[in-house]
Design a protein around this motif. Structure first.
Motif, PDB file in Angstrom:
ATOM      1  N   LYS A   1      24.700   3.380   5.518  1.00  0.00           N
ATOM      2  CA  LYS A   1      24.643   4.721   4.933  1.00  0.00           C
ATOM      3  C   LYS A   1      23.279   5.330   5.253  1.00  0.00           C
ATOM      4  CE  LYS A   1      24.594   7.311   0.671  1.00  0.00           C
ATOM      5  NZ  LYS A   1      24.119   7.304  -0.699  1.00  0.00           N
ATOM      6  N   PRO A   2      23.251   6.477   5.917  1.00  0.00           N
ATOM      7  CA  PRO A   2      21.963   7.107   6.183  1.00  0.00           C
ATOM      8  C   PRO A   2      21.443   7.802   4.930  1.00  0.00           C
ATOM      9  CG  PRO A   2      23.718   8.508   7.002  1.00  0.00           C
ATOM     10  CD  PRO A   2      24.384   7.279   6.419  1.00  0.00           C
ATOM     11  N   VAL A   3      20.184   7.594   4.637  1.00  0.00           N
ATOM     12  CA  VAL A   3      19.534   8.316   3.528  1.00  0.00           C
ATOM     13  C   VAL A   3      18.446   9.156   4.180  1.00  0.00           C
ATOM     14  CG1 VAL A   3      18.082   8.047   1.476  1.00  0.00           C
ATOM     15  CG2 VAL A   3      20.071   6.558   1.823  1.00  0.00           C
ATOM     16  N   PHE A   4      18.550  10.466   3.995  1.00  0.00           N
ATOM     17  CA  PHE A   4      17.683  11.363   4.749  1.00  0.00           C
ATOM     18  C   PHE A   4      16.366  11.634   4.027  1.00  0.00           C
ATOM     19  CE2 PHE A   4      21.997  12.337   6.226  1.00  0.00           C
ATOM     20  CZ  PHE A   4      21.821  12.054   7.572  1.00  0.00           C
ATOM     21  N   CYS A   5      15.301  11.329   4.703  1.00  0.00           N
ATOM     22  CA  CYS A   5      13.954  11.539   4.159  1.00  0.00           C
ATOM     23  C   CYS A   5      13.382  12.797   4.813  1.00  0.00           C
ATOM     24  CB  CYS A   5      13.086  10.331   4.501  1.00  0.00           C
ATOM     25  SG  CYS A   5      11.414  10.445   3.843  1.00  0.00           S
ATOM     26  N   ASP A   6      12.630  13.560   4.030  1.00  0.00           N
ATOM     27  CA  ASP A   6      12.023  14.773   4.589  1.00  0.00           C
ATOM     28  C   ASP A   6      10.900  14.401   5.560  1.00  0.00           C
ATOM     29  OD1 ASP A   6      11.834  17.445   5.036  1.00  0.00           O
ATOM     30  OD2 ASP A   6      11.096  17.985   3.048  1.00  0.00           O
ATOM     31  N   ILE A   7      10.456  15.410   6.317  1.00  0.00           N
ATOM     32  CA  ILE A   7       9.436  15.162   7.334  1.00  0.00           C
ATOM     33  C   ILE A   7       8.099  15.788   6.940  1.00  0.00           C
ATOM     34  CG2 ILE A   7      11.068  14.925   9.233  1.00  0.00           C
ATOM     35  CD1 ILE A   7      10.459  17.869   9.996  1.00  0.00           C
TER      36      ILE A   7
ATOM     37  N   TYR B   1       4.912  18.127   7.563  1.00  0.00           N
ATOM     38  CA  TYR B   1       4.813  19.471   8.138  1.00  0.00           C
ATOM     39  C   TYR B   1       4.013  19.499   9.447  1.00  0.00           C
ATOM     40  CZ  TYR B   1       3.798  24.485   8.464  1.00  0.00           C
ATOM     41  OH  TYR B   1       3.672  25.774   8.907  1.00  0.00           O
ATOM     42  N   GLU B   2       3.115  18.548   9.642  1.00  0.00           N
ATOM     43  CA  GLU B   2       2.280  18.554  10.856  1.00  0.00           C
ATOM     44  C   GLU B   2       2.911  17.774  12.011  1.00  0.00           C
ATOM     45  OE1 GLU B   2      -0.210  20.480  11.406  1.00  0.00           O
ATOM     46  OE2 GLU B   2      -0.117  21.221   9.343  1.00  0.00           O
ATOM     47  N   THR B   3       3.415  16.577  11.715  1.00  0.00           N
ATOM     48  CA  THR B   3       3.902  15.718  12.808  1.00  0.00           C
ATOM     49  C   THR B   3       5.425  15.767  12.967  1.00  0.00           C
ATOM     50  OG1 THR B   3       4.168  13.791  11.392  1.00  0.00           O
ATOM     51  CG2 THR B   3       2.020  14.075  12.419  1.00  0.00           C
ATOM     52  N   TYR B   4       6.129  16.294  11.979  1.00  0.00           N
ATOM     53  CA  TYR B   4       7.605  16.368  11.959  1.00  0.00           C
ATOM     54  C   TYR B   4       8.240  14.970  11.890  1.00  0.00           C
ATOM     55  CZ  TYR B   4       6.012  20.774  14.142  1.00  0.00           C
ATOM     56  OH  TYR B   4       5.323  21.923  14.463  1.00  0.00           O
ATOM     57  N   THR B   5       7.434  13.949  11.646  1.00  0.00           N
ATOM     58  CA  THR B   5       7.978  12.595  11.471  1.00  0.00           C
ATOM     59  C   THR B   5       8.126  12.315   9.970  1.00  0.00           C
ATOM     60  OG1 THR B   5       5.795  11.549  11.411  1.00  0.00           O
ATOM     61  CG2 THR B   5       6.806  11.799  13.588  1.00  0.00           C
ATOM     62  N   ILE B   6       8.809  11.232   9.641  1.00  0.00           N
ATOM     63  CA  ILE B   6       9.084  10.881   8.241  1.00  0.00           C
ATOM     64  C   ILE B   6       7.843  10.968   7.347  1.00  0.00           C
ATOM     65  CG2 ILE B   6       9.373   8.764   6.868  1.00  0.00           C
ATOM     66  CD1 ILE B   6      11.956   8.270   8.113  1.00  0.00           C
ATOM     67  N   ASP B   7       8.004  11.634   6.207  1.00  0.00           N
ATOM     68  CA  ASP B   7       6.938  11.776   5.225  1.00  0.00           C
ATOM     69  C   ASP B   7       6.914  10.497   4.376  1.00  0.00           C
ATOM     70  OD1 ASP B   7       5.582  12.266   2.802  1.00  0.00           O
ATOM     71  OD2 ASP B   7       5.963  14.425   2.961  1.00  0.00           O
ATOM     72  N   VAL B   8       5.857   9.710   4.534  1.00  0.00           N
ATOM     73  CA  VAL B   8       5.846   8.373   3.929  1.00  0.00           C
ATOM     74  C   VAL B   8       5.819   8.416   2.400  1.00  0.00           C
ATOM     75  CG1 VAL B   8       4.676   6.147   3.864  1.00  0.00           C
ATOM     76  CG2 VAL B   8       4.816   7.381   5.999  1.00  0.00           C
ATOM     77  N   GLU B   9       5.186   9.438   1.825  1.00  0.00           N
ATOM     78  CA  GLU B   9       5.179   9.557   0.356  1.00  0.00           C
ATOM     79  C   GLU B   9       6.610   9.727  -0.162  1.00  0.00           C
ATOM     80  OE1 GLU B   9       2.921   8.930  -2.002  1.00  0.00           O
ATOM     81  OE2 GLU B   9       1.942   8.167  -0.174  1.00  0.00           O
ATOM     82  N   LYS B  10       7.351  10.613   0.503  1.00  0.00           N
ATOM     83  CA  LYS B  10       8.744  10.850   0.095  1.00  0.00           C
ATOM     84  C   LYS B  10       9.618   9.634   0.387  1.00  0.00           C
ATOM     85  CE  LYS B  10       8.382  15.860   0.468  1.00  0.00           C
ATOM     86  NZ  LYS B  10       8.611  17.046   1.330  1.00  0.00           N
ATOM     87  N   LEU B  11       9.277   8.911   1.430  1.00  0.00           N
ATOM     88  CA  LEU B  11      10.021   7.703   1.803  1.00  0.00           C
ATOM     89  C   LEU B  11      10.055   6.699   0.651  1.00  0.00           C
ATOM     90  CD1 LEU B  11      11.179   5.623   3.959  1.00  0.00           C
ATOM     91  CD2 LEU B  11       8.817   5.154   4.543  1.00  0.00           C
ATOM     92  N   ARG B  12       8.915   6.488   0.036  1.00  0.00           N
ATOM     93  CA  ARG B  12       8.829   5.541  -1.085  1.00  0.00           C
ATOM     94  C   ARG B  12       9.837   5.861  -2.186  1.00  0.00           C
ATOM     95  NH1 ARG B  12       4.699   2.125  -2.135  1.00  0.00           N
ATOM     96  NH2 ARG B  12       3.215   1.893  -0.421  1.00  0.00           N
TER      97      ARG B  12
END
Ligand SMILES: *Cc1c(COP(=O)(O)O)cnc(C)c1O
Length: 372
Positions: free
Chosen positions: A98-104, A106-117
């Motif tokens: 199941k994919p769980v979508f994490c936001d990115i 704003y600067e790098t467009y890669t996964i936002d690690v704070e939101k990932l947690r």
């Protein structure tokens, strides 16, 4: 009379160089199944990418699917980004996760690690981030989170061929990294892909899974697939690799020209410039803030079409907006930064054979649309 300018154009070696390279195949009649060309390209890429192990596969997408199978995880949730080519999400879903979508970010467009947690649950088994546009993910922070929660990490490195972070090959991070050698990528084998990993045993498993699970004549250990690259593709890779440094140098000049012309324009945001990263200049994404610039992304794209210039809205829509996933997984409203970027991004043409005058022409057309 205008020559069409697409977002990319496949680089090719001189015709004679390729013909010379495939001549051996007429003698050996070994056309696929990890022959001499495979072995040569594998060895050269291990050196070029600075990785410990590398398996070459039929394409980038199957690399993601084989990587997911090789880790042999229980079925559960895989945290990923919706701001990517659809292949990333398809690979997760087709593999039964199941994919769980994490936001990115704003600067790098890669996964936002704070939101990932905040997205980690008891069902989370892995993280599948993307080095989108060759922007390197926050690999150190992601590793910390993965270690803390016992999660696997697979990077989609389809955009990051040849890149380095702090002198380390991009393919050395996480449990595995998946590359795409599709004709439209910086380095290609017509169709092709690869998985890098630090663990030799894992590399052996990848090899077996990509070849029907065959261990030897008498033993099949895995319910594998057929994801082998053929010798003609490997030969194209051998040729293209000889020219890669020169190609990237040319891309850099063009990329820097775009920056020179557009970076100080109000309402246009260029791609980030990451410290300690050896960049491959694969893409030139620009973000158009319609309120400040005065015209929106779609109108700029349409205007460029009139001049036979074809930039792309990479990546719009987000994969969590696609009709095949609609109603099945999280709504895009939960990834507001990804939504913002996706609605404003335009990926401008960039390939080694482009001319600086083409870049100037594109910039002139864009700048003319700016409301004074
Ligand atoms: C190109 C790409 C893929 C798929 O690779 P193929 O070689 O085309 O199968 C996967 N992920 C991303 C981010 C890509 O750009």
């Amino acid at each position: 009379m205008n020559e069409k300018i697409f977002v990319t154009k496949s680089s090719m070696p001189p015709f004679e160089e390729y013909i010379e390279e495939i001549r051996d195949l007429w003698d050996s009649r070994w056309l696929t199944n990890m022959g001499e060309k495979y072995e040569q390209l594998q060895a050269e890429l291990i050196r070029y990418l600075k990785v410990a192990n590398l398996n070459l596969l039929v394409n980038g997408h199957m690399s993601l699917e084989v990587a997911l199978q090789a880790l042999n995880m229980r079925k559960g949730e895989v945290i990923t980004t919706p701001f990517t080519f659809v292949s990333t999400t398809h690979a997760i879903v087709r593999s039964g996760y199941k994919p769980v979508f994490c936001d990115i970010d704003y600067e790098t467009y890669t996964i936002d690690v704070e939101k990932l947690r905040s997205l980690i649950t008891n069902n989370t088994v892995a993280i599948l981030p993307v080095h989108v546009y060759g922007n390197i993910c926050q690999v150190e922070e992601i590793q910390k989170v993965a270690a803390e929660f016992g999660l696997k990490v697979i990077y989609d490195a389809a955009h990051a061929f040849g890149e380095e972070y702090k002198g380390n090959g991009v393919g050395t991070f996480g449990d595995m990294s998946c590359f795409s050698f599709h004709a439209t990528k910086v380095f290609h084998t017509i169709e092709g892909g690869a998985i890098s990993c630090n663990d030799l045993e894992l590399s052996r498993i990848i090899k077996q899974i990509s070849d029907f699970g065959i261990v030897d004549e008498d033993e099949i250990d895995f319910i594998g697939t057929n994801a082998k690259i053929n010798e003609f593709s490997a030969a194209m890779g051998i040729c293209n690799l000889r020219h890669i440094e020169n190609d990237i140098k040319k891309r850099k000049i063009l990329y820097e020209r775009y920056c020179e012309r557009l970076k100080n324009v109000n309402g246009i945001k260029m791609n980030c410039d990451q410290a300690e990263v050896k960049h491959n200049y694969a893409y030139c994404p620009v973000i158009i803030n319609e309120k400040i610039f005065g015209t929106n992304r779609n109108l700029i794209q349409k205007q460029l079409f009139k001049y036979d210039i074809y930039p792309r809205k990479y990546f719009y829509p987000l994969t969590n907006e696609l009709s095949c996933y609609r109603g099945k997984f999280d709504l895009m409203e939960k990834t507001p930064v990804a939504k913002y970027i996706s609605e404003r991004v335009l990926t401008l043409p960039l390939y080694s054979e482009m001319k600086v005058t083409d870049v100037d022409k594109i910039c002139d057309i864009i700048l003319k649309m700016q409301e004074k």
